[in-house]
Design a protein around this motif. Structure first.
Motif, PDB file in Angstrom:
ATOM      1  N   ALA A 104      28.417  -6.351 -58.372  1.00  0.00           N
ATOM      2  CA  ALA A 104      28.169  -5.183 -59.552  1.00  0.00           C
ATOM      3  C   ALA A 104      26.906  -5.497 -60.364  1.00  0.00           C
ATOM      4  CB  ALA A 104      29.134  -4.703 -60.119  1.00  0.00           C
ATOM      5  N   PRO A 122      38.471  -9.301 -57.536  1.00  0.00           N
ATOM      6  CA  PRO A 122      37.576  -8.295 -58.180  1.00  0.00           C
ATOM      7  C   PRO A 122      36.622  -9.245 -58.525  1.00  0.00           C
ATOM      8  CG  PRO A 122      39.898  -7.885 -58.824  1.00  0.00           C
ATOM      9  CD  PRO A 122      40.034  -9.342 -58.114  1.00  0.00           C
ATOM     10  N   VAL A 146      32.987  -2.134 -59.808  1.00  0.00           N
ATOM     11  CA  VAL A 146      33.505  -3.388 -59.154  1.00  0.00           C
ATOM     12  C   VAL A 146      34.948  -2.745 -58.357  1.00  0.00           C
ATOM     13  CG1 VAL A 146      35.209  -5.267 -59.757  1.00  0.00           C
ATOM     14  CG2 VAL A 146      32.835  -4.909 -61.041  1.00  0.00           C
ATOM     15  N   LYS A 201      29.775  -8.301 -66.993  1.00  0.00           N
ATOM     16  CA  LYS A 201      30.579  -7.823 -66.123  1.00  0.00           C
ATOM     17  C   LYS A 201      31.318  -8.739 -65.212  1.00  0.00           C
ATOM     18  CE  LYS A 201      27.159  -3.935 -64.999  1.00  0.00           C
ATOM     19  NZ  LYS A 201      26.384  -3.530 -63.857  1.00  0.00           N
ATOM     20  N   GLN A 209      35.333  -3.304 -54.355  1.00  0.00           N
ATOM     21  CA  GLN A 209      36.455  -4.021 -54.027  1.00  0.00           C
ATOM     22  C   GLN A 209      37.255  -3.104 -52.826  1.00  0.00           C
ATOM     23  OE1 GLN A 209      39.551  -4.205 -57.017  1.00  0.00           O
ATOM     24  NE2 GLN A 209      40.870  -5.281 -55.828  1.00  0.00           N
ATOM     25  N   GLY A 214      33.666  -8.714 -56.556  1.00  0.00           N
ATOM     26  CA  GLY A 214      32.992  -7.426 -56.753  1.00  0.00           C
ATOM     27  C   GLY A 214      32.160  -7.308 -57.949  1.00  0.00           C
ATOM     28  N   ALA A 215      32.558  -7.870 -59.253  1.00  0.00           N
ATOM     29  CA  ALA A 215      32.039  -8.209 -60.342  1.00  0.00           C
ATOM     30  C   ALA A 215      30.540  -8.729 -60.018  1.00  0.00           C
ATOM     31  CB  ALA A 215      32.835  -8.746 -61.274  1.00  0.00           C
ATOM     32  N   ALA A 221      35.941  -9.196 -65.493  1.00  0.00           N
ATOM     33  CA  ALA A 221      36.801  -8.889 -64.041  1.00  0.00           C
ATOM     34  C   ALA A 221      37.880  -9.853 -63.867  1.00  0.00           C
ATOM     35  CB  ALA A 221      35.627  -9.097 -63.035  1.00  0.00           C
TER      36      ALA A 221
END
Length: 456
Positions: free
Chosen positions: A364, A357, A64, A237, A68, A360-361, A241
């Motif tokens: 991911a 984030p 993550v 995930k 980011q 990004g999670a 986050a």
């Protein structure tokens, strides 16, 4: 957007405006056009950190973080291009993002070090490679003559052809960690990968405007949504986050001293040469496709320096090497809008997204097969972009020989790396990258072979 496109091809002041990098469209048009640039490059920008994270076997939180940082640095590097600092920056609508060209060096390093130990090595090599790339930019204008479409086209095509197997392996479930997934090649992986490809094609050719330009993202979203009820998305995930986070420079530090670090640094510096050649090709594509002219030496030099500085900044924050994005070059040719301010708006959106984030999670948690379907298309498109550059080349006997030897040696050594296994590690890594030997041979042969070979 269609109105802008038609104006671009029309006579009069409107055509002059939209093809001027300094022109600023009305904000109501500039914002969606800027977001469209983000949509066109977003999937590619996050693909590189995902691949490296999988190759190193990193945990979800570290993955993550890399995603980011890829958004943050892509935005900062794009601002270097569009706004510039002194001689740095092309002042053209060039969108930056993490570079696929360096994957042939980064993947072996990630596998060899494994886990978090890989990141200090990667970022040390990225820092040195970025500085070297910047220095190339200070002199590249003097060597413009050795980088004709024959060379730049071969380089771009080789990048795509060398990376297509990466996408195919992901479609099978992924095999970049220290072990091959037990269900590698299972039907549900292949189903998801093929679904993404079909969705991308449908979005690209059955829709128009922003939907068509963001076909890759649409394909990823469809594959992701279908994977959820199949139980292939790890929701933990996303749940774990944070909603908001401030970027943390030097989180993983640098490793300049290990044997692997020295190998990686050499590889990154040599690949920086190839990346610089790719950037020259993209700058040429923007000025030709958007303004119908050749780039100036100042634009080439400034753009290459911005490429290198963006990569060096990325190393500090924890991002992979950056480069200009070819898909955004095509987008500029499609819309006819040359405004660098539009791309600046896109860069600001990327920077803002980096502070959340959760974004990004979500990325991911994407199954490997979904990413693989998109990667096959993206890497294939890169190869196609190289072919398009080569279409301007006269396919005489001389140029055919250069193409044959460059692709044959470059891709041949990548397909059978055991041929050079007895050489030092750094030499083996470079020669089996596919890209370096192809670029070297293309430049060398283009310089030494007679311009007109006699018919035999």
């Amino acid at each position: 957007m269609s109105e802008i496109s038609s104006n671009a091809s029309a006579a009069g002041s409107g055509a002059t405006d939209v093809r001027d990098p300094n022109h600023m469209p009305p904000i109501g048009q500039a914002i969606p056009l800027g977001i469209q640039h983000v949509l066109a490059m977003f999937a590619g920008n996050i693909t590189v950190p995902l691949i490296i994270a999988n190759a190193a076997g990193l945990a979800g939180a570290d993955t993550v973080f890399l995603i980011q940082m890829s958004m943050l640095v892509a935005g900062l590097a794009t601002l270097l291009q569009t706004i510039g600092i002194g001689p740095i920056g092309s002042r053209l609508p060039i969108m930056q993002g993490t570079s696929f060209a360096f994957l042939p060096v980064l993947i072996p390093v990630a596998k060899a070090a494994g886990g978090l130990a890989a990141l200090p090595v990667i970022f040390a090599a990225t820092l040195v490679g970025g500085i070297f790339h910047f220095l190339i930019g200070t002199v590249i204008g003097r060597f413009r003559g050795i980088l004709p479409p024959l060379v730049t086209g071969l380089v771009v095509m080789t990048i795509g052809l060398a990376l297509i197997p990466v996408g195919v392996e992901y479609m099978g479930g992924g095999k970049f960690a220290k072990f091959v997934t037990k269900d590698f090649g299972a039907w549900y992986h292949l189903f998801l990968g093929c679904l993404v490809i079909v969705s991308i094609l449908a979005a690209k050719f059955l829709t128009k405007g922003i939907a068509s330009a963001s076909a890759i993202l649409i394909g990823l979203v469809i594959g992701y949504l279908v994977a959820i009820p199949m139980g292939m998305v790890n929701a933990d995930k996303i749940t774990n986050a944070a909603w908001f986070s401030i970027p943390e420079p030097l989180k993983y530090g640098f490793d300049f001293t290990s044997d692997l670090a020295m190998t990686a640094i050499i590889g990154m510096c040599l690949m920086a040469i190839v990346s610089a050649i790719e950037t020259v090709g993209d700058i040429s594509g923007i000025t030709k496709g958007g303004a119908g002219r050749e780039p100036t030496a100042k634009e080439i030099s400034g753009g290459t320096m911005a490429d290198g500085l963006g990569t060096a900044i990325g190393a500090v924050f924890g991002s992979m090497p950056n480069t200009s994005y070819s898909q955004n070059v095509g987008l500029i040719s499609f819309t006819g809008v040359m405004s660098r301010h539009v791309v600046t708006i896109g860069a600001i959106f990327l920077i803002l997204a980096a502070f959340f984030p959760k974004i990004g999670a979500i990325v991911a948690a994407m199954p490997n097969a979904v990413l693989g379907g998109a990667a096959v298309v993206m890497f294939g498109m890169i190869a196609g972009a190289g072919l398009k550059l080569l279409s301007d080349v006269d396919m005489d006997r001389r140029n055919m020989v250069i193409i044959a030897l460059s692709l044959g040696v470059g891709l041949g050594l990548k397909a059978e790396p055991g041929v050079v296994a007895a050489l030092p590690v750094w030499a083996t890594m470079l020669l089996t990258s596919g890209l370096f030997p192809a670029a070297f041979l293309a430049i060398f042969l283009n310089l030494i072979l007679p311009k007109h070979l006699e018919e035999i």
